[in-house]
Design an enzyme around this catalytic site. Structure first.
Site, PDB file in Angstrom:
ATOM      1  N   GLU A   1      26.093 -22.866 -14.977  1.00 25.35           N
ATOM      2  CA  GLU A   1      25.015 -21.651 -14.229  1.00 25.35           C
ATOM      3  C   GLU A   1      24.105 -22.821 -14.887  1.00 25.35           C
ATOM      4  OE1 GLU A   1      26.036 -16.838 -15.279  1.00 25.35           O
ATOM      5  OE2 GLU A   1      27.346 -18.727 -16.585  1.00 25.35           O
TER       6      GLU A   1
ATOM      7  N   CYS B   1     -20.329 -45.051 -21.214  1.00 28.19           N
ATOM      8  CA  CYS B   1     -21.954 -44.711 -20.619  1.00 28.19           C
ATOM      9  C   CYS B   1     -23.119 -44.676 -21.994  1.00 28.19           C
ATOM     10  CB  CYS B   1     -22.338 -44.087 -19.271  1.00 28.19           C
ATOM     11  SG  CYS B   1     -22.237 -41.972 -19.615  1.00 28.19           S
TER      12      CYS B   1
ATOM     13  N   LEU C   1      27.321 -20.814 -28.412  1.00 24.21           N
ATOM     14  CA  LEU C   1      27.856 -21.710 -27.656  1.00 24.21           C
ATOM     15  C   LEU C   1      28.252 -22.815 -28.976  1.00 24.21           C
ATOM     16  CD1 LEU C   1      27.634 -20.644 -24.376  1.00 24.21           C
ATOM     17  CD2 LEU C   1      29.074 -20.178 -25.392  1.00 24.21           C
TER      18      LEU C   1
ATOM     19  N   ALA D   1       0.985  -0.752   0.052  1.00 24.41           N
ATOM     20  CA  ALA D   1       0.039   0.421  -0.027  1.00 24.41           C
ATOM     21  C   ALA D   1       1.077   1.378   0.167  1.00 24.41           C
ATOM     22  CB  ALA D   1      -0.977   0.069   1.180  1.00 24.41           C
ATOM     23  N   GLU D   2       2.124   1.222   0.791  1.00 23.98           N
ATOM     24  CA  GLU D   2       3.084   1.816   0.542  1.00 23.98           C
ATOM     25  C   GLU D   2       3.406   2.366  -0.806  1.00 23.98           C
ATOM     26  OE1 GLU D   2       5.306   5.331   2.216  1.00 23.98           O
ATOM     27  OE2 GLU D   2       3.247   4.677   2.492  1.00 23.98           O
ATOM     28  N   TYR D   3       4.059   1.948  -1.466  1.00 22.58           N
ATOM     29  CA  TYR D   3       4.220   1.904  -2.686  1.00 22.58           C
ATOM     30  C   TYR D   3       3.316   2.064  -3.604  1.00 22.58           C
ATOM     31  CZ  TYR D   3       7.436   0.154  -6.630  1.00 22.58           C
ATOM     32  OH  TYR D   3       8.205   0.355  -7.810  1.00 22.58           O
ATOM     33  N   ASP D   4       2.632   1.182  -3.360  1.00 23.30           N
ATOM     34  CA  ASP D   4       1.037   1.820  -4.450  1.00 23.30           C
ATOM     35  C   ASP D   4       1.276   3.734  -4.170  1.00 23.30           C
ATOM     36  OD1 ASP D   4      -0.240   1.104  -6.331  1.00 23.30           O
ATOM     37  OD2 ASP D   4      -1.839   0.740  -5.748  1.00 23.30           O
TER      38      ASP D   4
ATOM     39  N   LYS E   1      31.419 -21.992 -17.855  1.00 25.40           N
ATOM     40  CA  LYS E   1      32.633 -20.899 -18.648  1.00 25.40           C
ATOM     41  C   LYS E   1      34.098 -20.893 -17.550  1.00 25.40           C
ATOM     42  CE  LYS E   1      28.947 -18.025 -19.439  1.00 25.40           C
ATOM     43  NZ  LYS E   1      27.731 -17.037 -19.347  1.00 25.40           N
TER      44      LYS E   1
ATOM     45  N   LYS F   1      21.508 -23.487 -17.965  1.00 26.57           N
ATOM     46  CA  LYS F   1      21.073 -22.627 -19.457  1.00 26.57           C
ATOM     47  C   LYS F   1      19.714 -22.594 -19.633  1.00 26.57           C
ATOM     48  CE  LYS F   1      21.523 -23.714 -23.866  1.00 26.57           C
ATOM     49  NZ  LYS F   1      20.490 -23.176 -24.542  1.00 26.57           N
TER      50      LYS F   1
END
Length: 768
Positions: free
Chosen positions: A190, A488, A80, A31-34, A367, A192
């Site tokens: 990492e 059925c 790569l 609410a504060e962010y908004d 890498k 991919k």
């Protein structure tokens, strides 16, 4: 005054957004962010000169574009080379070692030539083969080499040229020296991601351009679209970044977002995306950035491109840490590993974890960690020598449709299923794939005999993505939607606006009965251990179970049960004990187990908490039900209709007579029958909504733990909601919570709730 206030708001909002989206920490309430966001919007609307490139208001999307401008990459975005097996990775590591050892020899010889003017010695070098060893610190080793070589040169340097034997001896000693160096190379490994590669360019910390990879040399300008992605900082955090910094990364669509997007498209009868990668690419390349903003794209950064006005660390792992410190999102799965064995162990771990990740990956990237060693290894053709992409088994393969069968579900939905020529997809043999519904089948025009692309990802049921065009397709018979249930024979029907085709037979349809019994016995319902698909089918074939209540009559058929195939005395005893124990299950589990259409686990709990008994619920009207949180008019009508049907009334009466507690006794207030008074529980009075994908546990598991502490887990957000627990790839519930001023918690705060740590703003909203 307005300018300084706007600058302050931009700084605060960007800081809060970085903390929330990158660090998973909420510094202020939504609410504060908004409120701050709206204030900045108002200031910028009143004075457009206050709008800056790093304003968070840009994330909502701007004007529709006429097309995409081409962008030339200052540093090529190369692809790569791929590895597909453990042996491929071992070979990659060996080539790295050889390349680094060779670079030491070549540099030593070059230095020796330059020092003594021996212009022809290089011809003797050639390209040394099969050198084992690695130059961990090239400069230091070069000096060591030269100190070793220099005493060998005679006073008259020209005499060395006339002595091939002496020159050959020098090279031999150099190679031996290189081979004896410590065999140690560090890599950064990492995931991919199966997404879309793109680059972000920051000038003095402000995002000035985003571009797709394109052909590696030239891409498309997608700056307006990148601004809408929450993981893309409009201004870098902290300090120490170069004046001009190009960041490389991958845009992707989380699996939950992808499934939701396709489900909505199917409901509208529109074309679906084949996979999350296509969905991400299609979303990023919309001419209207507002569409991109609505698609919930995410991003991970994995390196840098062009850099000017500053330097970066030598180690790639340190560069990733720096990027994270500047507000960019990097993969939490990235690890520094050593040698071929470290690479292999990482790919095995990642492969095991693959199906639990909330996004799709198709392998791992390895890498060389040191930038200096990367420079010495260099590039070959289109790819660097210092990196390798290890590919997991494909999640899409082609096969032939051998038949199209029909499955009838618990609520009567008839689903077309393609029976396939067996094919390995993602390491699993696939023989069946869903076609979702008959409208989707018609749109894709799948026919028996077609060659099709089949996709399998994570826990998602394999699906037919598309038909492979062939001349023979036109000669194959078009599959027609059935007018009668295949089990059925009852007429099929489709409610207005629905894509699903249903059997109208109800409990006269054995297929619906079978699925209904399985659902009633399932873990989230009555939790009858051991009563699975095969056993339910066996009991129905033997004529022992025709409806749910027959489960509680099985004790009368003990001898018959023992004589059934695959059932012995001990198995029968365990089954009957589990059925007997299920009689005491809570009202919420019982209601969920009844299989009322659109009544899931959460809504069943809401109904159980609102009414005092089954009789009270059965007497409720649509108006009574609509007054309950999470119950809309459509669901209310379905609940009333369920209890109004005579055969359901007879079945409930039978369950009551057979001793199922929730069918006859008053319902307890405490959640799921744990036997603890609600007032004694730490989260009593707190209503919680769960959304998005949680990393540490499923939403269902979180709901069970919350309810065990007295909380009420509900399905939708309202002004009365105590808090929203938000995982990755949250949907519209997050926006609704922000608008309603409902506190939003991340997973760390959820763990706090489990420990009884309740934030003050949530304590104020508890109604216990």
């Amino acid at each position: 005054m307005s300018a300084s206030r706007a600058a302050e708001l931009r700084k605060r909002l960007n800081h809060y957004a970085h903390s929330y989206h990158t660090l998973d920490t909420s510094l202020v309430s939504d609410a504060e962010y908004d409120r701050l966001f709206r204030e900045l919007q108002s200031l910028e609307a009143a004075d457009p000169t206050l709008i800056s490139a790093d304003s968070p208001t840009h994330r909502v999307g701007g004007a529709i574009l006429e097309g995409f401008e081409k962008v030339r990459h200052r540093v090529a975005m190369l692809s790569l080379d791929n590895a597909f097996s453990a042996q491929d990775l071992v070979e990659f590591h060996r080539r790295v070692q050889e390349g680094l050892a060779e670079s030491v020899v070549v540099e030593a010889v070059q230095h020796y030539q330059d020092e003594y003017g021996l212009s022809d010695l290089g011809a003797l070098v050639g390209r040394p083969g099969a050198l084992e060893g690695v130059a961990r610190d090239v400069t230091q080793r070069l000096n060591q080499t030269l100190s070793f070589v220099e005493p060998l040169q005679p006073p008259d340097t020209k005499s060395l040229l006339s002595s091939g034997r002496k020159a050959a001896d020098i090279l031999r000693r150099l190679r031996l020296w290189a081979a004896e160096q410590p065999q140690r190379v560090e890599y950064v490994a990492e995931p991919k991601l199966d997404g879309l590669a793109f680059s972000l360019t920051y000038a003095e910390g402000v995002l000035v351009r985003a571009a797709t990879r394109g052909d590696g040399q030239e891409g498309e300008d997608v700056t307006a679209h990148a601004r809408t992605i929450q993981d893309v900082p409009l201004r870098l955090q902290g300090a120490g970044y170069p004046a001009l910094l190009e960041v490389r990364g991958e845009v992707y669509m989380p699996l939950a977002t992808f499934e939701k997007l396709n489900a909505e498209a199917r409901e509208r009868g529109e074309k679906t995306f084949a996979n999350p990668r296509n969905a991400a690419a299609g979303s990023l390349r919309q001419l209207d950035p507002k569409i991109t903003a609505s698609r919930g794209l995410r991003m991970f950064c994995y390196g840098t491109g062009y850099v000017e006005g500053g330097t970066l660390a030598d180690r790639y792992a340190e560069i990733l840490a720096a990027l994270k410190g500047w507000g960019l999102r990097v993969s939490p799965e990235a690890e520094r590993v050593e040698g071929a064995q470290g690479c292999l162990a990482y790919t095995e771990r990642l492969g095991e974890k693959r199906e639990t990740l909330p996004y799709e990956i198709d392998g791992a990237v390895l890498k060389v960690d040191s930038q200096r060693l990367r420079e010495r290894l260099g590039f070959v053709a289109r790819a660097p020598r210092w990196a390798m992409a290890f590919k997991f088994p494909a999640t899409e393969e082609s096969t032939t449709v051998q038949a199209i069968d029909l499955q009838v579900g618990r609520t009567g939905v008839i689903t077309p299923v393609a029976r396939l020529e067996p094919v390995a997809v993602g390491g699993v043999t696939v023989t069946n794939a869903t076609l979702h519904n008959f409208l989707e089948l018609a749109r894709k025009d799948v026919r028996v005999g077609d060659r099709v692309i089949v996709r399998r990802a994570g826990d998602v049921i394999p699906e037919v993505v598309r038909v492979i065009p062939r001349e023979s397709h036109g000669a194959l018979a078009v599959y027609k939607e059935p007018v009668a249930c295949p089990v059925c024979g009852a007429p099929t029907e489709r409610e207005g606006g629905e894509t699903a085709l249903r059997c109208s037979g109800g409990l006269t349809c054995r297929a619906q009965v079978k699925e209904g019994v399985k659902h009633f016995a399932s873990r989230k319902a009555m939790n009858i251990e051991g009563l699975g698909d095969k056993l339910v089918a066996l009991l129905m074939q033997a004529g022992l179970v025709e409806r749910i209540s027959d489960l509680y009559r099985l004790h009368e058929q003990r001898q018959v049960l023992v004589g059934l195939e695959r059932l012995g005395g001990k198995s029968v005893a365990n089954l009957l004990e589990a059925i007997e124990q299920s009689k005491a299950q809570s009202a919420a589990r019982f209601l969920f187990g009844l299989g009322i259409r659109d009544v899931g686990v959460t809504l069943a709990g809401s109904l159980a908490a609102h009414f005092t008994s089954l009789d009270a619920l059965m007497a409720a009207t649509v108006e009574d039900l609509v007054g309950i949180e999470d119950v809309g008019e459509v669901v209310a009508r379905r609940v009333v209709h369920f209890f109004a049907q005579a055969h359901h009334g007879a079945e409930l009466a039978a369950l009551r007579a057979l001793g199922v507690a929730a069918a006859g006794e008053p319902w307890r207030v405490e959640p799921d029958g744990h036997g603890v008074a609600a007032a004694e529980q730490p989260l009593s009075g707190l209503s919680v909504v769960l959304t998005g994908t949680l990393a540490g546990l499923t939403r269902e598991a979180a709901a069970v733990r919350l309810e065990g502490l007295g909380a009420k887990v509900v399905a939708s957000v309202s002004g009365k909601t105590g808090c929203l627990v938000c995982g990755e790839s949250a949907g519209s519930k997050l926006a609704k919570a922000q608008k309603a001023g409902v506190p939003v918690l991340d997973e760390a705060a959820l763990e706090g709730l489990f420990r009884g740590e309740i934030p003050p703003e949530i304590q104020a909203r508890m109604q216990g």
